[in-house]
Write a protein that holds these residues in place. Structure first.
Motif, PDB file in Angstrom:
ATOM      1  N   ILE A 164       0.851  -1.189   0.000  1.00 27.04           N
ATOM      2  CA  ILE A 164       0.000   0.000   0.000  1.00 27.04           C
ATOM      3  C   ILE A 164       0.887   1.241   0.000  1.00 27.04           C
ATOM      4  N   LEU A 165       0.730   2.106  -1.009  1.00 24.98           N
ATOM      5  CA  LEU A 165       1.529   3.319  -1.135  1.00 24.98           C
ATOM      6  C   LEU A 165       3.021   2.992  -1.073  1.00 24.98           C
ATOM      7  N   VAL A 166       3.408   1.968  -1.803  1.00 23.13           N
ATOM      8  CA  VAL A 166       4.777   1.462  -1.933  1.00 23.13           C
ATOM      9  C   VAL A 166       5.337   0.919  -0.636  1.00 23.13           C
ATOM     10  N   LEU A 167       4.555   0.898   0.439  1.00 24.36           N
ATOM     11  CA  LEU A 167       5.006   0.276   1.676  1.00 24.36           C
ATOM     12  C   LEU A 167       4.685  -1.211   1.626  1.00 24.36           C
ATOM     13  N   GLY A 168       5.616  -2.043   1.983  1.00 22.69           N
ATOM     14  CA  GLY A 168       5.382  -3.488   1.964  1.00 22.69           C
ATOM     15  C   GLY A 168       5.582  -4.123   0.617  1.00 22.69           C
ATOM     16  N   ASN A 169       6.250  -3.434  -0.292  1.00 26.16           N
ATOM     17  CA  ASN A 169       6.553  -4.037  -1.583  1.00 26.16           C
ATOM     18  C   ASN A 169       7.529  -5.208  -1.384  1.00 26.16           C
ATOM     19  N   ILE A 170       7.254  -6.322  -2.021  1.00 23.94           N
ATOM     20  CA  ILE A 170       8.079  -7.519  -1.842  1.00 23.94           C
ATOM     21  C   ILE A 170       8.415  -8.152  -3.192  1.00 23.94           C
ATOM     22  N   ALA A 171       9.415  -9.020  -3.156  1.00 23.07           N
ATOM     23  CA  ALA A 171       9.726  -9.874  -4.301  1.00 23.07           C
ATOM     24  C   ALA A 171       9.245 -11.276  -3.939  1.00 23.07           C
ATOM     25  N   ARG A 172       8.330 -11.824  -4.696  1.00 21.12           N
ATOM     26  CA  ARG A 172       7.729 -13.126  -4.384  1.00 21.12           C
ATOM     27  C   ARG A 172       8.282 -14.195  -5.319  1.00 21.12           C
ATOM     28  N   LEU A 173       8.879 -15.242  -4.724  1.00 20.03           N
ATOM     29  CA  LEU A 173       9.412 -16.371  -5.482  1.00 20.03           C
ATOM     30  C   LEU A 173       8.459 -17.544  -5.346  1.00 20.03           C
ATOM     31  N   THR A 174       8.140 -18.185  -6.453  1.00 16.39           N
ATOM     32  CA  THR A 174       7.249 -19.349  -6.441  1.00 16.39           C
ATOM     33  C   THR A 174       7.836 -20.457  -7.307  1.00 16.39           C
ATOM     34  N   TRP A 175       7.581 -21.700  -6.891  1.00 18.25           N
ATOM     35  CA  TRP A 175       7.966 -22.865  -7.681  1.00 18.25           C
ATOM     36  C   TRP A 175       7.075 -24.033  -7.294  1.00 18.25           C
ATOM     37  N   THR A 176       7.093 -25.087  -8.084  1.00 18.35           N
ATOM     38  CA  THR A 176       6.264 -26.263  -7.836  1.00 18.35           C
ATOM     39  C   THR A 176       6.971 -27.214  -6.877  1.00 18.35           C
ATOM     40  N   ALA A 205       6.577 -34.567  -1.474  1.00 20.05           N
ATOM     41  CA  ALA A 205       6.042 -34.293  -0.136  1.00 20.05           C
ATOM     42  C   ALA A 205       7.068 -34.548   0.964  1.00 20.05           C
ATOM     43  N   ARG A 206       8.109 -35.328   0.651  1.00 22.08           N
ATOM     44  CA  ARG A 206       9.148 -35.611   1.642  1.00 22.08           C
ATOM     45  C   ARG A 206      10.186 -34.493   1.744  1.00 22.08           C
ATOM     46  N   TYR A 207      10.079 -33.494   0.850  1.00 18.55           N
ATOM     47  CA  TYR A 207      11.105 -32.462   0.775  1.00 18.55           C
ATOM     48  C   TYR A 207      10.720 -31.216   1.561  1.00 18.55           C
ATOM     49  N   GLU A 208      11.744 -30.445   1.852  1.00 16.58           N
ATOM     50  CA  GLU A 208      11.603 -29.056   2.261  1.00 16.58           C
ATOM     51  C   GLU A 208      12.696 -28.282   1.525  1.00 16.58           C
ATOM     52  N   TYR A 209      12.679 -26.944   1.640  1.00 18.93           N
ATOM     53  CA  TYR A 209      13.639 -26.121   0.907  1.00 18.93           C
ATOM     54  C   TYR A 209      14.334 -25.164   1.867  1.00 18.93           C
ATOM     55  N   TYR A 210      15.651 -25.248   1.881  1.00 17.69           N
ATOM     56  CA  TYR A 210      16.451 -24.326   2.679  1.00 17.69           C
ATOM     57  C   TYR A 210      16.868 -23.185   1.769  1.00 17.69           C
ATOM     58  N   TRP A 211      16.669 -21.940   2.228  1.00 16.26           N
ATOM     59  CA  TRP A 211      17.015 -20.800   1.385  1.00 16.26           C
ATOM     60  C   TRP A 211      17.935 -19.835   2.125  1.00 16.26           C
ATOM     61  N   GLY A 258       8.221 -24.949   2.755  1.00 15.53           N
ATOM     62  CA  GLY A 258       7.692 -26.042   1.938  1.00 15.53           C
ATOM     63  C   GLY A 258       7.453 -27.341   2.660  1.00 15.53           C
ATOM     64  N   GLY A 259       7.931 -27.499   3.885  1.00 12.24           N
ATOM     65  CA  GLY A 259       7.728 -28.750   4.610  1.00 12.24           C
ATOM     66  C   GLY A 259       6.259 -29.021   4.872  1.00 12.24           C
ATOM     67  N   SER A 281       2.050 -28.840  -5.319  1.00  5.57           N
ATOM     68  CA  SER A 281       1.525 -27.566  -4.841  1.00  5.57           C
ATOM     69  C   SER A 281       2.546 -26.462  -5.080  1.00  5.57           C
ATOM     70  N   THR A 282       2.137 -25.223  -4.898  1.00  3.75           N
ATOM     71  CA  THR A 282       3.020 -24.086  -5.133  1.00  3.75           C
ATOM     72  C   THR A 282       3.687 -23.652  -3.826  1.00  3.75           C
ATOM     73  N   VAL A 283       4.998 -23.575  -3.863  1.00  6.76           N
ATOM     74  CA  VAL A 283       5.761 -23.074  -2.724  1.00  6.76           C
ATOM     75  C   VAL A 283       5.994 -21.584  -2.948  1.00  6.76           C
ATOM     76  N   THR A 284       5.695 -20.776  -1.927  1.00  5.25           N
ATOM     77  CA  THR A 284       5.803 -19.325  -2.055  1.00  5.25           C
ATOM     78  C   THR A 284       6.776 -18.778  -1.015  1.00  5.25           C
ATOM     79  N   LEU A 285       7.769 -18.034  -1.482  1.00  2.75           N
ATOM     80  CA  LEU A 285       8.752 -17.415  -0.600  1.00  2.75           C
ATOM     81  C   LEU A 285       8.746 -15.912  -0.856  1.00  2.75           C
ATOM     82  N   ASP A 286       8.366 -15.129   0.166  1.00  2.44           N
ATOM     83  CA  ASP A 286       8.328 -13.678   0.051  1.00  2.44           C
ATOM     84  C   ASP A 286       9.600 -13.071   0.632  1.00  2.44           C
TER      85      ASP A 286
END
Length: 329
Positions: A226-238, A242-248, A264-265, A271-276
């Motif tokens: 809102i009004l450029v506050l809270g702007n983020i870069a959103r990363l998504t992947w498939t 189900a046994r995996y998780e993702y370390y970033w 992702g755990g 499903s879609t994994v979303t990292l903001d």
């Protein structure tokens, strides 16, 4: 008159006990050496040291002063996040009473991005290919239960009424050393990998083997607040499995981590994994990279061969706020 020497009946159990006794003695000697010589077993969970030390090997390393290390030695050191890295020394320079080590996996095209400043290392003395797989499994709850049951069964067999000579029971007692020694190795074996630079893919899971598959290159999307506050870069992947998780890790362009996390755990495969990535993670206007690594949730030391890297940047917007955006400036 021709005399015939009476042949002893063939008894497979006697042969098994003799072989088991020899193996038990070897295991006990190895376990004793590990304790008194401070030699520590390490399960190699990646292939970055192939072909010299392939994935699934059990390496034995000794605690050593860093100033005794030479170029060409294979050593294990700990990263700031506690992850153990085992690579070959390609450069060693004194640094204020410690030693700055540059390490590189034999299968990697470039040295590790991190310089390890240490006073002691674990120097690899020898390794046994493939032994890391059973040791890794034996360190699980089911593995230790089976070891305990095996030791109990052998003890019952050793104490049963028998016409075997006393020496036979001694062999059985020596045979008992096998699960005891393996339990000791399993309890002390520490996983070792080459984080973010692995090229090996074969990993161990339960009683079989499994290849940890890396996620696809994430899609980066600019999401406005809102009004450029809270702007983020959103990363998504498939989500791959189900046994995996993702370390970033959010890194500077020089490779220094400034923020880390796991995501992702527990999600379903597909499903879609979303990292903001938000401005709250860092406070300096600059270019950054988001490095993502797929790994098994249990044990987390078994990881994918490759990672993905997504460029992002932090930039101030006039005087009212800042934003994370996809790509570099």
């Amino acid at each position: 008159m021709t005399s015939h020497r009476r042949r002893k009946p063939f008894r497979p159990g006697r042969i098994l006990l003799s072989l088991g006794a020899a193996l038990g003695v070897v295991c006990l000697v190895a376990a004793t050496a590990s304790v008194f010589l401070d030699i520590r077993p390490m399960v190699v969970s990646s292939g970055s040291m192939s072909p010299a030390i392939p994935a699934g090997s059990l390496a034995f390393a000794q605690d050593t002063a860093a100033d005794n290390v030479e170029v060409g030695d294979v050593v294990a050191v700990s990263r700031a996040d506690g992850t153990r890295v085992m690579h070959r020394v390609v450069a060693a320079e004194p640094s204020g009473g410690e030693v700055a080590l540059t390490l590189q996996g034999d299968a990697n095209a470039a040295p590790d991005s991190e310089i390890y400043v240490v006073d002691r290392v674990l120097a690899v003395r020898f390794d046994v290919p493939w032994l890391g797989y059973p040791v890794s499994w034996l360190s699980t709850t089911w593995g230790l239960m089976i070891l305990g049951a095996g030791a109990f069964g052998l003890l019952v067999f050793a104490l049963r009424p028998s016409r075997e000579p006393t020496a036979g029971r001694r062999r059985v007692a020596a045979f008992l050393a096998v699960p005891v020694a393996l339990a000791l190795v399993s309890a002390t074996a520490a996983p070792s990998s080459a984080f973010f630079t692995d090229t090996g893919t074969v990993t161990s899971g339960s009683m079989g083997t499994h290849t940890v598959v890396s996620q696809a290159q994430p899609t980066c999307t600019d999401v406005n607040g809102i009004l450029v506050l809270g702007n983020i870069a959103r990363l998504t992947w498939t989500h791959v499995d189900a046994r995996y998780e993702y370390y970033w890790e959010l890194r500077t362009t020089g490779g220094t981590p400034v923020a880390t996390g796991t995501i992702g755990g527990g999600q379903a495969a597909g499903s879609t994994v979303t990292l903001d990535i938000s401005t709250g993670l860092i406070g300096t206007n600059a270019n950054y990279n988001v490095v993502v690594l797929a790994r098994l949730r249990t044990p987390t030391t078994w990881i994918a061969a490759t990672t993905t890297t997504t460029p992002v940047r932090r930039t101030s917007i006039i005087i009212i706020g800042a934003a994370m955006r996809c790509g570099h400036a």
